[in-house]
Design a protein around this motif. Structure first.
Motif, short mmCIF file in Angstrom:
data_model
loop_
_atom_site.label_atom_id
_atom_site.label_comp_id
_atom_site.label_asym_id
_atom_site.label_seq_id
_atom_site.Cartn_x
_atom_site.Cartn_y
_atom_site.Cartn_z
N ALA A 60 0.83 -1.21 0.00
CA ALA A 60 0.00 0.00 0.00
C ALA A 60 0.86 1.26 0.00
CB ALA A 60 -0.93 -0.01 1.22
N ARG A 61 1.93 1.26 0.79
CA ARG A 61 2.83 2.43 0.82
C ARG A 61 3.47 2.64 -0.55
NH1 ARG A 61 6.02 0.73 4.42
NH2 ARG A 61 4.91 1.57 6.21
N GLN A 62 3.87 1.56 -1.19
CA GLN A 62 4.48 1.66 -2.52
C GLN A 62 3.48 2.19 -3.54
OE1 GLN A 62 5.93 -2.09 -3.97
NE2 GLN A 62 6.50 -1.28 -5.98
N CYS A 63 2.22 1.73 -3.46
CA CYS A 63 1.19 2.17 -4.40
C CYS A 63 0.91 3.66 -4.25
CB CYS A 63 -0.10 1.37 -4.18
SG CYS A 63 0.00 -0.37 -4.65
N PHE A 64 0.64 4.10 -3.05
CA PHE A 64 0.23 5.48 -2.83
C PHE A 64 1.38 6.47 -2.95
CE2 PHE A 64 -3.29 3.25 -0.66
CZ PHE A 64 -4.34 3.84 -1.33
N VAL A 118 -2.58 -0.15 -13.47
CA VAL A 118 -2.26 -0.56 -12.10
C VAL A 118 -1.36 -1.79 -12.11
CG1 VAL A 118 -3.25 -1.48 -9.97
CG2 VAL A 118 -4.31 0.48 -11.09
N GLN A 119 -1.68 -2.76 -12.95
CA GLN A 119 -0.88 -3.98 -13.00
C GLN A 119 0.52 -3.71 -13.56
OE1 GLN A 119 -3.08 -6.98 -15.09
NE2 GLN A 119 -4.64 -7.16 -13.52
N ARG A 172 1.23 -7.58 -7.85
CA ARG A 172 0.13 -7.21 -8.75
C ARG A 172 -1.23 -7.48 -8.14
NH1 ARG A 172 2.81 -9.32 -14.42
NH2 ARG A 172 3.99 -7.39 -14.85
N ALA A 173 -1.42 -8.64 -7.56
CA ALA A 173 -2.73 -8.97 -7.00
C ALA A 173 -3.08 -8.01 -5.87
CB ALA A 173 -2.74 -10.41 -6.49
N SER A 174 -2.13 -7.72 -4.99
CA SER A 174 -2.39 -6.81 -3.88
C SER A 174 -2.64 -5.39 -4.37
CB SER A 174 -1.21 -6.82 -2.90
OG SER A 174 -1.02 -8.11 -2.34
#
Length: 213
Positions: free
Chosen positions: A9-13, A137-138, A146-148
């Motif tokens: 989540a930290r990496q995504c945001f 996103v993927q 990827r799934a998370s």
């Protein structure tokens, strides 16, 4: 090993592209789920269809809109994305802009066939955001995350779109219906009694106003 969900989540945001795609997905989902929940009611109130016919029509137009939008978006993204990766963002942007005048024209249409045709075309345009958004996103994620990453994206998009879309349109519909009932007066809309004419106009105004999102 799979990284902890907190780290994913930290990496995504922390990625601005991920945040932009999520925000766009929230807006697209707002229309997809908010408008979608009230289209059956729209057929009943505005076009005075029985619930059985409205339900059948709602199902058919949803199938055509969602199925058509997913297929068209996937085909265009795969074809045009080979030339320029920016098409993965341009296709959703174009679709979301095009759907607005189509929806407004549909909710202003006086005949049912015209309204249904425009609603299907608008729905296809709106759904153009879905497949390319998930692809972005993927592509931003690593094979192990990827799934998370998709799960986090879908979680936040659905919380906003499903949690706020339909309630806000319902509030707008009641508000506009109350204003219309006052304008029509007690001769048409008796106080304390649901006024079908005001409810129909109020829902139409609410659906048109929600396309701004």
């Amino acid at each position: 090993s799979v990284p902890p969900l907190r780290d994913v989540a930290r990496q995504c945001f922390s990625n601005p592209t991920y945040r932009h795609v999520m925000f766009g997905g929230m807006l697209g989902g707002f229309g997809l789920h908010g408008l979608g929940q009230f289209l059956g009611v729209y057929f009943v109130r505005v076009h005075e269809l029985p619930y059985s016919t409205a339900g059948m029509l709602y199902g058919l137009q949803t199938f055509a809109s969602v199925g058509g939008g997913l297929l068209v978006a996937g085909f265009l993204a795969n074809r045009l994305g080979k030339r320029d990766l920016r098409w993965y963002s341009l296709i959703p942007a174009i679709g979301m802009f095009v759907c607005v005048p189509l929806y407004i024209a549909a909710f202003n249409a006086s005949t049912l066939p015209v309204a249904v045709t425009l609603i299907v075309l608008a729905g296809i345009s709106l759904v153009l955001h879905f497949s390319p958004g998930l692809a972005i996103v993927q592509n931003l994620a690593t094979p192990r995350t990827r799934a998370s990453s998709v799960a986090i994206y879908q979680l936040f998009v659905n919380i906003v779109s499903m949690g706020l879309g339909a309630p806000l349109i319902g509030l707008l519909s009641d508000f506009f219906a109350g204003q219309v009932a006052q304008d029509l007066g007690a001769a048409v809309c008796a106080p304390g009694v649901p006024c079908t004419q005001a409810q129909a106009v109020g829902l139409r105004y609410a659906l048109m106003a929600s396309t701004v999102f």
